[in-house]
Enzyme design. Sequence first.
Site, mmCIF file in Angstrom:
data_model
loop_
_atom_site.group_PDB
_atom_site.id
_atom_site.type_symbol
_atom_site.label_atom_id
_atom_site.label_comp_id
_atom_site.label_asym_id
_atom_site.label_seq_id
_atom_site.Cartn_x
_atom_site.Cartn_y
_atom_site.Cartn_z
ATOM 1 N N GLU A 151 25.002 41.811 17.291
ATOM 2 C CA GLU A 151 25.075 42.223 17.402
ATOM 3 C C GLU A 151 23.537 43.394 17.260
ATOM 4 O O GLU A 151 21.918 43.022 17.643
ATOM 5 C CB GLU A 151 24.407 42.624 15.394
ATOM 6 N N LYS A 200 21.407 40.794 3.769
ATOM 7 C CA LYS A 200 21.900 40.735 4.050
ATOM 8 C C LYS A 200 20.913 41.204 5.886
ATOM 9 O O LYS A 200 20.949 40.639 6.729
ATOM 10 C CB LYS A 200 23.483 41.551 4.814
ATOM 11 N N ASP A 228 21.825 25.161 11.364
ATOM 12 C CA ASP A 228 22.578 24.997 10.456
ATOM 13 C C ASP A 228 21.817 26.526 10.027
ATOM 14 O O ASP A 228 22.141 26.998 8.889
ATOM 15 C CB ASP A 228 22.887 24.068 10.324
ATOM 16 N N HIS A 265 21.315 52.891 16.405
ATOM 17 C CA HIS A 265 22.064 51.808 16.453
ATOM 18 C C HIS A 265 23.223 52.027 16.890
ATOM 19 O O HIS A 265 24.289 50.935 17.636
ATOM 20 C CB HIS A 265 23.053 51.700 14.613
HETATM 21 C C1 MEV Z 1 23.001 45.884 9.277
HETATM 22 O O1 MEV Z 1 23.186 44.438 9.910
HETATM 23 C C2 MEV Z 1 21.862 44.935 7.744
HETATM 24 C C3 MEV Z 1 21.109 46.835 7.185
HETATM 25 O O2 MEV Z 1 22.355 46.639 6.623
HETATM 26 C C4 MEV Z 1 20.009 45.919 6.138
HETATM 27 C C5 MEV Z 1 20.005 46.610 4.997
HETATM 28 O O3 MEV Z 1 20.612 47.792 4.935
HETATM 29 O O4 MEV Z 1 18.739 46.801 4.882
HETATM 30 C C6 MEV Z 1 20.884 47.911 7.947
#
Ligand code: MEV
Length: 410
Positions: free
Chosen positions: A60, A244, A260, A357
Amino acid sequence: MADAAGVAEGDLAGLSAGLDLSIADAMVENALGNLALPLGVATNFVINGREVLVPMAIEEPSVIAGASKAALAARAGGGFEAEADDSLMIGQVQLLDVTNLERAIEAVQEREADILALANARPSRIVELGGGAKRLEIRAFQQSPAGPMLVLHLLYDTLDAMGANAVNTAVEAVAPLLETITGGRANLRILSNLADRRLARARVTVPLEALARNDLRGHQVATRIVEAYALAAVDPYRAATHNKGIMNGIDAVAVATGNDWRATEAGAHAYAARGGTYTPLSRWSVSAHGLAGSLELPLAVGTVGGATKAHPAAQACLRLLGVERARDLAMVMAAVGLAQNLAALWALATEGIQRGHMALHARQMALAAGAVGAEVELVAKWLVRSGEIRAAAAEEAVREIRRNPGGNHT
Ligand code: MEV
């Protein structure tokens, strides 16, 4: 990199060596080849006063840049502080058909020393070095879809290994004795990925002035970051995305070091839900000294054994990190998770993440549209300038650049 990390250049050769097919074939069944991921390095990290270069393997865009940027801001306040528990894993033995749960619990407690001795009886490097089974805990479930049951927890110190094999071997070894002691029947014998005795923690205080962005002053940005955290604190829909982002950083280091990452994922999310509601793994607040962040999660990772040892790139990554102990690796990962979270909240609470991004994403679009070599950067810039970061626009840009190679496309 070797100079900066204070290691010999040859120590990092594994970074670009890839994986020999014979090793891949020995690692998994029916091996067909290798799937490569970009391996980058996040910079600016100071963790417990030490400069650390952090290898990250991830597909990513923005993740490595985000971690580096947040680490730079954190550096202004002295960097990250981190700590980690001993490597205590939990192995579970499920016991069914036990007629009297209370009596069986007492019987197991009386025989604790015998059970631990049996768990540590097989020749094991971990036990020789002072690790191994340390304690027992026993829990009763009066009701379950399969009736009443007991579950024994074997608390096992895996030292510098992630330790799945050692724990699983130990629980399989003690299961017959537990059957004899309880009069029950052992079914599952497997470690728990909710490794809540093996937590890692990181803290950071970022000076407010280091957070200023465009026309927003540092304290305004910090307030918005805390507001962003507040949504995660009350809403599992946001907490999942918040976490995430944390795991973007942690998993990238896990992959780079041959660990892992499914285990770290499982542990993190189960820990986030330990109180019955899914919560954010980090917290943010504004203090007199700046924006204060902290993170706590289980990190069952190792520096010996498994792919960590077998994969030459994982070995090189551990050398680049300068860590030998599993606890030290867990501390780095916790700091990277917190940095990644800061990077995401910082961007989200100010200009949004898409601008930065998409600029990085444009390069992937350019590659997908067939751009090669110097064309990639030209096409990416073209897409960003046009504000149209779409596949069709990328293909058009490639065609145009090839039609007029001498033209000014910047
Ligand atoms: C994207 O991979 C991760 C984000 O969505 C984390 C977040 O929203 O805090 C940018």
